[in-house]
Write an enzyme that holds these catalytic residues in place. Structure first.
Site, PDB file in Angstrom:
ATOM      1  N   THR A 107     -17.525  12.534 -41.747  1.00  0.00           N
ATOM      2  CA  THR A 107     -16.597  12.740 -40.619  1.00  0.00           C
ATOM      3  C   THR A 107     -15.507  11.669 -40.584  1.00  0.00           C
ATOM      4  O   THR A 107     -14.322  11.978 -40.480  1.00  0.00           O
ATOM      5  CB  THR A 107     -17.374  12.769 -39.282  1.00  0.00           C
ATOM      6  OG1 THR A 107     -17.988  14.038 -39.163  1.00  0.00           O
ATOM      7  CG2 THR A 107     -16.455  12.568 -38.085  1.00  0.00           C
ATOM      8  N   THR A 134     -11.608   0.598 -34.330  1.00  0.00           N
ATOM      9  CA  THR A 134     -12.540  -0.364 -33.742  1.00  0.00           C
ATOM     10  C   THR A 134     -12.297  -1.775 -34.274  1.00  0.00           C
ATOM     11  O   THR A 134     -11.793  -1.948 -35.385  1.00  0.00           O
ATOM     12  CB  THR A 134     -13.984   0.064 -34.093  1.00  0.00           C
ATOM     13  OG1 THR A 134     -14.886  -0.972 -33.733  1.00  0.00           O
ATOM     14  CG2 THR A 134     -14.158   0.338 -35.581  1.00  0.00           C
ATOM     15  N   TYR A 159     -21.000   2.308 -40.580  1.00  0.00           N
ATOM     16  CA  TYR A 159     -20.043   2.772 -39.564  1.00  0.00           C
ATOM     17  C   TYR A 159     -18.708   2.056 -39.707  1.00  0.00           C
ATOM     18  O   TYR A 159     -17.650   2.696 -39.826  1.00  0.00           O
ATOM     19  CB  TYR A 159     -20.611   2.546 -38.148  1.00  0.00           C
ATOM     20  CG  TYR A 159     -19.539   2.615 -37.072  1.00  0.00           C
ATOM     21  CD1 TYR A 159     -18.923   3.824 -36.757  1.00  0.00           C
ATOM     22  CD2 TYR A 159     -19.124   1.462 -36.386  1.00  0.00           C
ATOM     23  CE1 TYR A 159     -17.917   3.882 -35.785  1.00  0.00           C
ATOM     24  CE2 TYR A 159     -18.135   1.511 -35.422  1.00  0.00           C
ATOM     25  CZ  TYR A 159     -17.537   2.729 -35.124  1.00  0.00           C
ATOM     26  OH  TYR A 159     -16.538   2.792 -34.171  1.00  0.00           O
ATOM     27  N   ALA A 161     -17.501   0.309 -42.145  1.00  0.00           N
ATOM     28  CA  ALA A 161     -16.848   0.547 -43.441  1.00  0.00           C
ATOM     29  C   ALA A 161     -16.157   1.912 -43.439  1.00  0.00           C
ATOM     30  O   ALA A 161     -15.057   2.058 -43.975  1.00  0.00           O
ATOM     31  CB  ALA A 161     -17.878   0.464 -44.569  1.00  0.00           C
ATOM     32  N   SER A 162     -16.810   2.894 -42.803  1.00  0.00           N
ATOM     33  CA  SER A 162     -16.180   4.231 -42.779  1.00  0.00           C
ATOM     34  C   SER A 162     -14.945   4.223 -41.876  1.00  0.00           C
ATOM     35  O   SER A 162     -13.945   4.879 -42.173  1.00  0.00           O
ATOM     36  CB  SER A 162     -17.188   5.305 -42.340  1.00  0.00           C
ATOM     37  OG  SER A 162     -17.539   5.134 -40.983  1.00  0.00           O
ATOM     38  N   LYS A 163     -14.982   3.456 -40.785  1.00  0.00           N
ATOM     39  CA  LYS A 163     -13.782   3.353 -39.923  1.00  0.00           C
ATOM     40  C   LYS A 163     -12.683   2.584 -40.666  1.00  0.00           C
ATOM     41  O   LYS A 163     -11.502   2.929 -40.560  1.00  0.00           O
ATOM     42  CB  LYS A 163     -14.117   2.654 -38.598  1.00  0.00           C
ATOM     43  CG  LYS A 163     -14.976   3.471 -37.647  1.00  0.00           C
ATOM     44  CD  LYS A 163     -14.312   4.744 -37.145  1.00  0.00           C
ATOM     45  CE  LYS A 163     -13.155   4.500 -36.211  1.00  0.00           C
ATOM     46  NZ  LYS A 163     -12.646   5.768 -35.618  1.00  0.00           N
ATOM     47  N   ASN A 258     -25.465 -10.445 -25.504  1.00  0.00           N
ATOM     48  CA  ASN A 258     -26.197  -9.216 -25.151  1.00  0.00           C
ATOM     49  C   ASN A 258     -27.249  -9.471 -24.076  1.00  0.00           C
ATOM     50  O   ASN A 258     -27.421  -8.666 -23.158  1.00  0.00           O
ATOM     51  CB  ASN A 258     -26.878  -8.630 -26.390  1.00  0.00           C
ATOM     52  CG  ASN A 258     -25.870  -8.078 -27.385  1.00  0.00           C
ATOM     53  OD1 ASN A 258     -24.734  -7.779 -27.021  1.00  0.00           O
ATOM     54  ND2 ASN A 258     -26.272  -7.961 -28.639  1.00  0.00           N
TER      55      ASN A 258
END
Ligand code: NAD
Ligand code: DAU
Length: 355
Positions: A107, A134, A159, A161-163, A258
Site C-alpha cells: 500500500t 511522518t 512502516y 521505510a515504506s513511508k 510514554n
C-alpha cells in the site's frame, strides 16, 4: 491562495483522514466537493464520517476502492472532476509492520506509485498532490536535537521505510515530471476516531476496563504529541498556501515519555470513569512488557519553517487536548465497540450499497 473544486482524499475513513474531511467541511474556506477514496481496511471506518455524509450530501462522496487499483483511481478522478489529491491512505501501525511488512510495501510504496501515475496522467488539470507523511522517516534522536526539513532520512521499521520510499517517489515525480506536490512530515497525533491499537486509545480503553496497560520496555521512549485537528489545519494550510514542491515538518512542541503519557491517561480515566472494583488507581495496571523491535528512542520536531512561512500554530494545548480525547473515548462506546467488532461494515453496506 490555491483553491480546489474537487479533492480526492485517499484514506479518508481512517483516523487523520476522517478528521481532515470534517475539518475542511466545517472550518475551512472551501465550497467544493470531497471524494473520500478508501479501501476500508481494518483501520477504515466510513461511519466516522456519518455526520458529514448527512450534512453535506451534495459535496461529500465515498468511493470504496483501493489506491493500488489504477483504473478505480482514474474513474474516481474523472467522474468527480478532481483537481487535487490529498494522500493519507497507508498502513500506519508500526507493530503490524514488524509482524507482517507485506501490506506496508504494497500500500505505502506500490499504492503511492499507482496514485502518482494517475495523478501524472491528469496533466495540467491537477493543481496539487499533497502527500501526508511522518517524522518516523528521519529515524531516532538522542537526548537532544530536533528533526527538520533538512534532516537526512534514516528509517528503522518496515512502516517508516515504506513511508520513506513513498516520500522519495513523490519528490521524484516532482523533479522528473513536474508534478505539483507538497509534503508534510508530522509527529504523533492524538484525538477522536483513532483505531484502538495506538497508544492513547488503547491505554484509555484498557484502563477503563481494568485490563493490563502494556508499556514497551521501561516506557522512556519519547514522542511529540500533536492534536489531530492541528495536524489537519497544517495540511490545509500547506495544501492551499505553500509553494509547490515544498516540504514542511509538523509537530506539537510537546515531547512526553510514554510512561508519563500512560500515567496521565490513567489519572484522567480515574477522574471521569467509575472506580475499579478493587478501588486501586489505574496506574497500578501498568505492565512493562518486551520492548518493540528496533524501537526508536525519541522523536522531536522543529516546526519553525511552518510557523514562520505560513503562520501555522497549534490551537490545542496538551492538557485540555488529552482530557478532551480521553473523554471522547469514554463517551463514544458505540463507535468503540463498532470498530472493535467490525460491526461498522454493516453500516457501510446499508448506507453505501447503492452509490
Ligand atoms: P489509519 O490507519 O487510521 O487510516 C488509514 C486509512 O487508509 C484507513 O481508512 C484505511 O482503510 C485506508 N487504506 C489503507 N490501505 C489502503 C489502500 N490500499 N487503498 C485505499 N485506502 C487504504 O492511519 P492514520 O493514522 O489516519 O494515518 C494517515 C496518514 O498519516 C498515513 O499516511 C500515516 O503514515 C500518516 N501519519 C500518521 C500519524 C499518526 O500519528 N497517526 C502521524 C504522521 C503521519
Ligand atoms: O510519529 C508519527 C507516527 O506515530 C505515525 O507515523 C504512525 O502512523 C503512528 O502510528 C505513530 O507511531 P508510533 O509507533 O509512535 O505510535 P504508537 O501509538 O504505536 O506508539 C507510541 C509509543 O508508545 C511508541 O514509543 C510505542 C509505545 N507503545 C505503543 C503501544 C501500542 C507502548 O509502549 N505500548 C503499546 O501497547
Amino acid at each position: 491562495m490555491r483553491s480546489f473544486s474537487s479533492i480526492l482524499v485517499t484514506g479518508g475513513a481512517g483516523f487523520i483522514g476522517s478528521n481532515f474531511i470534517r475539518h475542511v467541511f466545517r472550518h475551512a474556506d472551501f465550497s467544493g466537493k470531497i471524494v473520500n477514496f478508501d479501501a476500508l481496511t481494518y483501520a477504515g471506518n466510513a461511519e466516522s464520517l456519518a455526520d458529514v455524509a448527512r450534512d453535506f450530501p451534495d459535496r461529500y462522496v465515498f468511493v470504496h476502492a483501493d489506491i493500488r487499483d489504477g483504473e478505480a483511481v482514474r474513474k474516481a478522478l474523472k467522474e468527480h472532476g478532481c483537481d487535487a489529491i490529498i494522500h493519507f491512505a497507508a498502513e500506519s501501525h508500526v507493530d503490524r509492520s514488524i509482524a507482517s511488512p507485506d501490506d506496508f510495501v504494497q500500500t505505502n510504496i506500490v499504492g503511492t506509485f499507482r496514485l502518482l501515475e494517475e495523478a501524472r496522467a491528469l496533466g495540467p488539470r491537477l493543481k496539487l498532490f499533497h502527500h501526508v507523511s511522518t517524522d518516523e522517516v528521519f529515524g531516532s534522536l538522542g537526548e537532544t536535537g530536533f528533526f527538520s526539513e533538512t534532516t537526512p532520512y534514516a528509517p528503522h521499521s518496515p512502516y517508516s521505510a515504506s513511508k520513506a520510499g513513498s516520500d522519495h517517489l513523490v519528490r521524484a515525480y516532482r523533479d522528473t515530471y513536474g508534478l505539483p506536490v507538497t509534503v508534510t512530515n508530522c509527529s504523533n497525533n492524538y484525538g477522536p476516531y483513532q483505531f484502538p491499537e495506538k497508544l492513547i486509545p488503547l491505554m484509555t480503553l484498557n484502563a477503563l476496563e481494568g485490563k493490563d496497560l502494556p508499556v514497551y520496555g521501561e516506557g522512556l521512549n519519547v514522542r511529540d504529541w500533536l492534536h489531530v485537528e492541528d495536524h489537519c489545519e497544517a495540511i490545509w494550510t500547506v495544501a492551499t498556501r505553500a509553494r509547490l514542491g515544498e516540504t514542511y515538518c509538523v509537530g506539537g512542541r510537546n515531547e512526553m515519555r510514554n510512561i508519563d503519557v500512560v500515567e496521565r491517561i490513567c489519572a484522567l480515566v480515574d477522574k471521569f470513569a467509575p472506580p475499579l472494583p478493587s478501588g486501586a488507581p489505574r496506574r497500578s495496571l501498568v505492565k512493562h512488557v518486551t520492548d518493540r523491535l528496533g524501537h526508536d528512542r525519541r522523536y522531536a520536531i522543529d516546526c519553525s519553517k511552518l510557523e514562520r512561512e505560513l503562520g501555522w500554530k497549534p490551537a490545542h494545548d496538551a492538557a485540555s487536548g488529552f482530557e478532551d480525547t480521553v473523554r471522547w473515548y469514554l463517551s463514544n462506546p458505540e463507535w468503540v465497540s463498532s470498530v472493535r467488532t467490525g460491526a461498522y461494515r454493516t453500516w457501510i453496506e446499508r448506507n453505501y450499497a447503492s452509490r
